[in-house]
Design a protein around this motif. Structure first.
Motif, PDB file in Angstrom:
ATOM      1  N   UNK A   6      -3.346 -31.399  -6.536  1.00 24.94           N
ATOM      2  CA  UNK A   6      -2.500 -32.246  -7.375  1.00 24.94           C
ATOM      3  C   UNK A   6      -2.026 -33.452  -6.555  1.00 24.94           C
ATOM      4  N   UNK A   7      -1.647 -34.502  -7.271  1.00 23.13           N
ATOM      5  CA  UNK A   7      -1.099 -35.674  -6.597  1.00 23.13           C
ATOM      6  C   UNK A   7       0.418 -35.557  -6.522  1.00 23.13           C
ATOM      7  N   UNK A   8       0.943 -35.669  -5.313  1.00 20.32           N
ATOM      8  CA  UNK A   8       2.385 -35.696  -5.121  1.00 20.32           C
ATOM      9  C   UNK A   8       2.826 -37.098  -4.734  1.00 20.32           C
ATOM     10  N   UNK A  23      10.518 -34.783   4.227  1.00 23.28           N
ATOM     11  CA  UNK A  23       9.804 -35.480   3.152  1.00 23.28           C
ATOM     12  C   UNK A  23      10.049 -34.748   1.837  1.00 23.28           C
ATOM     13  N   UNK A  24      10.567 -35.478   0.839  1.00 25.66           N
ATOM     14  CA  UNK A  24      10.715 -34.916  -0.498  1.00 25.66           C
ATOM     15  C   UNK A  24       9.542 -35.418  -1.337  1.00 25.66           C
ATOM     16  N   UNK A  25       8.808 -34.490  -1.941  1.00 27.02           N
ATOM     17  CA  UNK A  25       7.592 -34.828  -2.680  1.00 27.02           C
ATOM     18  C   UNK A  25       7.716 -34.332  -4.114  1.00 27.02           C
ATOM     19  N   UNK A  26       7.508 -35.242  -5.045  1.00 24.37           N
ATOM     20  CA  UNK A  26       7.529 -34.884  -6.467  1.00 24.37           C
ATOM     21  C   UNK A  26       6.097 -34.688  -6.953  1.00 24.37           C
ATOM     22  N   UNK A  30       3.427 -31.330 -13.084  1.00 27.49           N
ATOM     23  CA  UNK A  30       4.060 -30.071 -13.503  1.00 27.49           C
ATOM     24  C   UNK A  30       5.550 -30.332 -13.720  1.00 27.49           C
ATOM     25  N   UNK A  31       6.119 -29.623 -14.691  1.00 30.08           N
ATOM     26  CA  UNK A  31       7.550 -29.799 -14.957  1.00 30.08           C
ATOM     27  C   UNK A  31       8.380 -29.111 -13.892  1.00 30.08           C
ATOM     28  N   UNK A  32       7.881 -27.924 -13.469  1.00 30.23           N
ATOM     29  CA  UNK A  32       8.572 -27.151 -12.444  1.00 30.23           C
ATOM     30  C   UNK A  32       7.523 -26.658 -11.456  1.00 30.23           C
ATOM     31  N   UNK A  33       7.724 -26.942 -10.179  1.00 35.18           N
ATOM     32  CA  UNK A  33       6.775 -26.465  -9.158  1.00 35.18           C
ATOM     33  C   UNK A  33       7.273 -25.100  -8.684  1.00 35.18           C
ATOM     34  N   UNK A  66      13.663 -24.985 -10.001  1.00 38.45           N
ATOM     35  CA  UNK A  66      13.299 -25.344 -11.373  1.00 38.45           C
ATOM     36  C   UNK A  66      12.821 -26.772 -11.536  1.00 38.45           C
ATOM     37  N   UNK A  67      12.826 -27.561 -10.436  1.00 38.54           N
ATOM     38  CA  UNK A  67      12.351 -28.950 -10.526  1.00 38.54           C
ATOM     39  C   UNK A  67      10.917 -29.046 -10.009  1.00 38.54           C
ATOM     40  N   UNK A  68      10.365 -30.258 -10.049  1.00 38.05           N
ATOM     41  CA  UNK A  68       9.008 -30.471  -9.518  1.00 38.05           C
ATOM     42  C   UNK A  68       9.050 -31.229  -8.184  1.00 38.05           C
TER      43      UNK A  68
END
Length: 242
Positions: A6-8, A23-26, A30-33, A66-68
């Motif tokens: 997947x692309x972060x 490093x914070x990566x979104x 996906x809605x929740x990782x 619960x976040x991505x």
């Protein structure tokens, strides 16, 4: 089943110590990782033609919320192609190809023994995830000892945060130890991780699980010492760095 690539997107970078960055990566698709504390992700970095020479794996330092967005903490390795790219090329807004979560370095579903979480350097990442998860979900547990070894106090990752968790998690003790700290600093523990767990175990030899995360030398020595204390190989879980 292996997760897809997947692309972060790197949404934040923070220098934690002179050689370590957070490093914070979104992961927008996906809605929740979802992951289990202790698992890792693999980054595919554009540093080589061969796939297996481009891949670098890092434990997730955040806990499932619960976040991505996930957090990785990465130490710069002199001459390391992966961290040279990450530290020089990756900025806020950069895209990173990643796969995960992966790995079985996780806590038992029922924590029915004392936990010794032993690490060096960025090996603290999976334990930070585990501890916050215990706190957030009020997971029943026995005593938990986080034994974190590094050379100097200034290299101690998440120091205040991990110390303050002692107020929130019953039976949790934070035990950082420093192998190269100046003699005149008498307010902190000096030495290596091994003497810390040996001292605790020598008092009452609790039923325990030992988790080891960090450099190979530390893990090899810890395995030998823990077996010598009378524990079984099945009591030891490890995640090797480098």
């Amino acid at each position: 089943m292996l997760e897809p690539w997947r692309t972060g997107i790197v949404v934040q970078i923070k220098e934690e110590t002179p050689l370590t960055r957070r490093f914070w990566i979104q992961i927008p698709e996906v809605e929740s990782f979802n992951f289990i504390p202790g698992q890792f992700v693999t980054l595919d970095l554009p540093i080589h033609e061969k796939k297996n020479k481009r891949w670098r794996s890092y434990s997730i330092a955040s806990s499932p919320d619960g976040t991505n967005v996930i957090e990785l903490v990465i130490v710069f390795l002199e001459g390391g192609a992966g961290t040279t790219y990450i530290f020089n090329e990756v900025k806020e807004g950069s895209e990173l190809l990643l796969r995960g979560p992966q790995g079985v370095f996780v806590l038992p579903q029922t924590i029915d023994r004392d936990l010794f979480l032993i690490c060096t350097g960025t090996g603290v990442a999976p334990y930070r995830s585990m501890l916050h998860n215990i706190k957030r979900n009020k997971i029943p547990h026995k005593n938990v000892y986080l034994i974190f070894g590094t050379r100097l106090f200034k290299d101690c990752l998440y120091y205040e945060e991990l110390r303050e968790l002692q107020n929130d998690i019953e039976g949790y003790v934070y035990l950082p130890t420093f192998s190269r700290e100046a003699e005149e600093n008498s307010s902190i523990r000096k030495g290596y991780v091994h003497s810390v767990y040996e001292e605790i175990v020598s008092k009452n030899k609790p039923n325990a699980y030992f988790y080891l995360c960090g450099w190979k030398n530390m893990i090899d020595e810890a395995k030998e010492r823990i077996l010598a204390l009378g524990y079984d190989k099945k009591d030891i879980h490890l995640e090797l760095y480098g």
